[in-house]
Design an enzyme around this catalytic site. Structure first.
Site, PDB file in Angstrom:
ATOM      1  N   THR A  48      -7.375  -0.591  -4.049  1.00 51.62           N
ATOM      2  CA  THR A  48      -8.670  -0.113  -3.553  1.00 51.62           C
ATOM      3  C   THR A  48      -8.597   0.239  -2.075  1.00 51.62           C
ATOM      4  O   THR A  48      -9.403   1.029  -1.596  1.00 51.62           O
ATOM      5  CB  THR A  48      -9.750  -1.197  -3.743  1.00 51.62           C
ATOM      6  OG1 THR A  48      -9.207  -2.437  -3.279  1.00 51.62           O
ATOM      7  CG2 THR A  48     -10.145  -1.340  -5.196  1.00 51.62           C
ATOM      8  N   ALA A 137       8.586 -10.065  -3.252  1.00 51.88           N
ATOM      9  CA  ALA A 137       7.707 -10.791  -4.163  1.00 51.88           C
ATOM     10  C   ALA A 137       6.294 -10.222  -4.170  1.00 51.88           C
ATOM     11  O   ALA A 137       5.393 -10.778  -4.794  1.00 51.88           O
ATOM     12  CB  ALA A 137       7.670 -12.270  -3.776  1.00 51.88           C
ATOM     13  N   SER A 142       6.854  -7.476   4.482  1.00 52.02           N
ATOM     14  CA  SER A 142       7.047  -6.379   5.431  1.00 52.02           C
ATOM     15  C   SER A 142       5.896  -6.283   6.424  1.00 52.02           C
ATOM     16  O   SER A 142       6.113  -6.051   7.621  1.00 52.02           O
ATOM     17  CB  SER A 142       7.245  -5.053   4.692  1.00 52.02           C
ATOM     18  OG  SER A 142       6.260  -4.889   3.716  1.00 52.02           O
ATOM     19  N   ASP A 188      -2.794  -5.348   3.918  1.00 57.13           N
ATOM     20  CA  ASP A 188      -1.813  -6.381   4.275  1.00 57.13           C
ATOM     21  C   ASP A 188      -1.804  -6.647   5.780  1.00 57.13           C
ATOM     22  O   ASP A 188      -1.769  -7.795   6.228  1.00 57.13           O
ATOM     23  CB  ASP A 188      -0.407  -5.944   3.830  1.00 57.13           C
ATOM     24  CG  ASP A 188      -0.386  -5.448   2.394  1.00 57.13           C
ATOM     25  OD1 ASP A 188      -1.269  -5.843   1.621  1.00 57.13           O
ATOM     26  OD2 ASP A 188       0.517  -4.653   2.060  1.00 57.13           O
TER      27      ASP A 188
HETATM   28  C1  GLA Z   1       0.505  -2.912  -1.609  1.00 58.14           C
HETATM   29  C2  GLA Z   1       0.039  -2.151  -0.375  1.00 58.14           C
HETATM   30  C3  GLA Z   1      -1.430  -2.435  -0.072  1.00 58.14           C
HETATM   31  C4  GLA Z   1      -2.294  -2.278  -1.311  1.00 58.14           C
HETATM   32  C5  GLA Z   1      -1.684  -2.998  -2.497  1.00 58.14           C
HETATM   33  C6  GLA Z   1      -2.429  -2.738  -3.774  1.00 58.14           C
HETATM   34  O1  GLA Z   1       0.518  -4.274  -1.344  1.00 58.14           O
HETATM   35  O2  GLA Z   1       0.803  -2.535   0.745  1.00 58.14           O
HETATM   36  O3  GLA Z   1      -1.853  -1.588   0.967  1.00 58.14           O
HETATM   37  O4  GLA Z   1      -2.524  -0.932  -1.594  1.00 58.14           O
HETATM   38  O5  GLA Z   1      -0.329  -2.630  -2.704  1.00 58.14           O
HETATM   39  O6  GLA Z   1      -3.707  -3.278  -3.701  1.00 58.14           O
END
Ligand code: GLA
Length: 418
Positions: A48, A137, A142, A188
């Site tokens: 999302t 994982a 990162s 993230d």
């Molecule tokens: C990865 C990406 C995030 C997000 C998720 C899915 O972790 O780094 O930005 O898009 O996938 O929700």
């Protein structure tokens, strides 16, 4: 059945002492300091973020650490205790899409982005990394790496003193997108730099505004099941999903899929089904263009994003009401949507979810980008070990490598260790 493997978070003092000694061996002398940034799990709200929607991650106690000494000559040396023979040496100005490549680009890319704001010479640094976020994982090792380095630069370089954490997170996203070649969406980096201890973080990815949500399910834990699977055939699928969503938004005449609410969904899906049902930019997905339901790809992708945004807000409400059962239901609905409509799950993730629920978890779902990586399960505290054992047994029975496990304790954002 033998011992389960639990990935434990590291002790700051032990890691910092080890980094100091290793820094001296690698680069000579001492670093200016040691910084740490956490990995994450996402409770709900998957795929999302790049659609300007909602997500609800929490920062883990598992962190990546960097020892950094700044230099004034624009030189960069980036080493890792996990890859002792692969120190990259270069300069801030020569960082590009191709160089350094690999994990070091998550550090070097941050310097390249920050160099738009300050003299690149002052961003020179010797950086030694030590990571305790399980690699590969789906727990954002990162982002933890780029965020720990970004915070170090922000604190060491005088010209960056006014840069706040939201701006740093944005710089880390650009580093990933433009230098590491990963088209990720921003969840993230936001949680790694801006989490609130003991809280999940509701992120509105339209403007990256945050609402901390207290973790109010006493007696319950989030068990993380690291399936150890990574399906490299799926590389590129993330970008394809993103492109499909952007194309669907354009067809619908909205800026992003965030602008489609659940109440508009039927009309939107009908419009997509009529006009664009036969097109596929994603190539052969797990079950082909029309998927298990026989509906066009864009319809299924959009339905996932729109319903997932609604589930995030529902789950926040359920958390506030301490309604663990409802939280579990929403996790399961999210998993089904990711599996059937978004097609980013895989055999190992589906098995982890089914086995956890079969052993009494209130709910479970894949977390992160998918195609391997980790699943999470909401489990009563007393049953954590039992559920983990049941999942391990299911993997044994299926002839699959055993998962590793950890528990997700909502933890602090990036900080200076010493
Ligand atoms: C990865 C990406 C995030 C997000 C998720 C899915 O972790 O780094 O930005 O898009 O996938 O929700």
């Amino acid at each position: 059945m033998g011992e389960l493997t639990w990935s434990r978070a590291a002790d700051d003092t032990v890691v910092a002492d080890g980094l100091l000694a290793a820094f001296g061996e690698s680069f000579g002398g001492e670093p200016d300091g040691v910084w740490a940034a956490p990995g994450r799990v996402n409770l709900i709200g998957e795929h999302t973020d790049y659609n300007q929607g909602f997500c609800l991650p929490l920062a883990l106690a598992h962190r990546t650490y960097v020892a950094v000494r700044s230099r004034d000559d624009g030189g960069l040396r980036i080493g890792s205790r996990q890859a002792p023979d692969r120190t990259w040496e270069g300069t801030v100005t020569e960082v590009s899409q191709d160089s350094p490549g690999g994990w070091a680009s998550y550090v070097a890319g941050v310097a390249a982005v920050l160099a738009e704001q300050v003299d690149p010479a002052g961003l020179g640094a010797d950086v030694l990394v030590d990571g305790y976020v399980p690699l590969g994982a789906g727990l954002s090792s990162s982002a933890a790496l780029s965020c720990s380095a970004a915070l170090a630069w922000a604190e060491l370089v005088p010209g960056l003193a006014g840069v706040d954490r939201a701006e740093l997170a944005a710089a880390c996203v650009r580093a990933e997108n433009e230098y590491a070649g990963a088209a990720t969406g921003g969840m993230d980096q936001s949680v790694s730099l801006r989490a609130v201890d003991e809280h999940a973080l509701l992120i509105d990815c339209r403007d990256f505004s945050l609402t901390p949500v207290a973790w109010t399910l006493p007696g319950h834990q989030v068990l993380v099941i690291d399936t150890r699977a990574h399906h490299s055939l799926a590389d590129g699928q993330y970008g394809k999903r993103r492109a499909t969503c952007e194309r669907a938004a354009a067809t619908l005449g909205v800026g992003s899929l965030r602008d489609v609410g659940v109440d508009d969904l039927e009309v939107a899906l009908a419009a997509l089904g009529e006009g664009h049902g036969e097109r596929s930019d994603e190539g052969s997905g797990a079950s082909g263009e029309r998927g298990v339901s026989g509906e066009p790809e864009e319809v299924r992708r959009v339905r996932h994003v729109v319903t997932e945004n609604a589930r995030v807000l529902d789950l926040v409400a359920a958390l506030r009401e301490r309604d663990a059962e409802r939280v579990g239901e929403l996790m399961l609905a999210s998993h089904a949507s990711l599996r059937d409509d978004y097609e980013v799950s895989c055999r190992e993730l589906d098995l982890a979810v089914a086995a956890a629920v079969g052993a009494g978890a209130l709910g479970a779902r894949m977390t992160g980008g998918g195609f391997g990586g980790s699943a999470i399960a909401l489990v009563e505290e007393a049953a954590v070990e039992e559920v983990a054992r049941a999942v391990a047994a299911a993997f044994d029975d299926a002839g699959l490598e055993r998962p590793h496990f950890l528990t997700a304790v909502p933890s602090a954002p990036a900080y200076r260790v010493r």
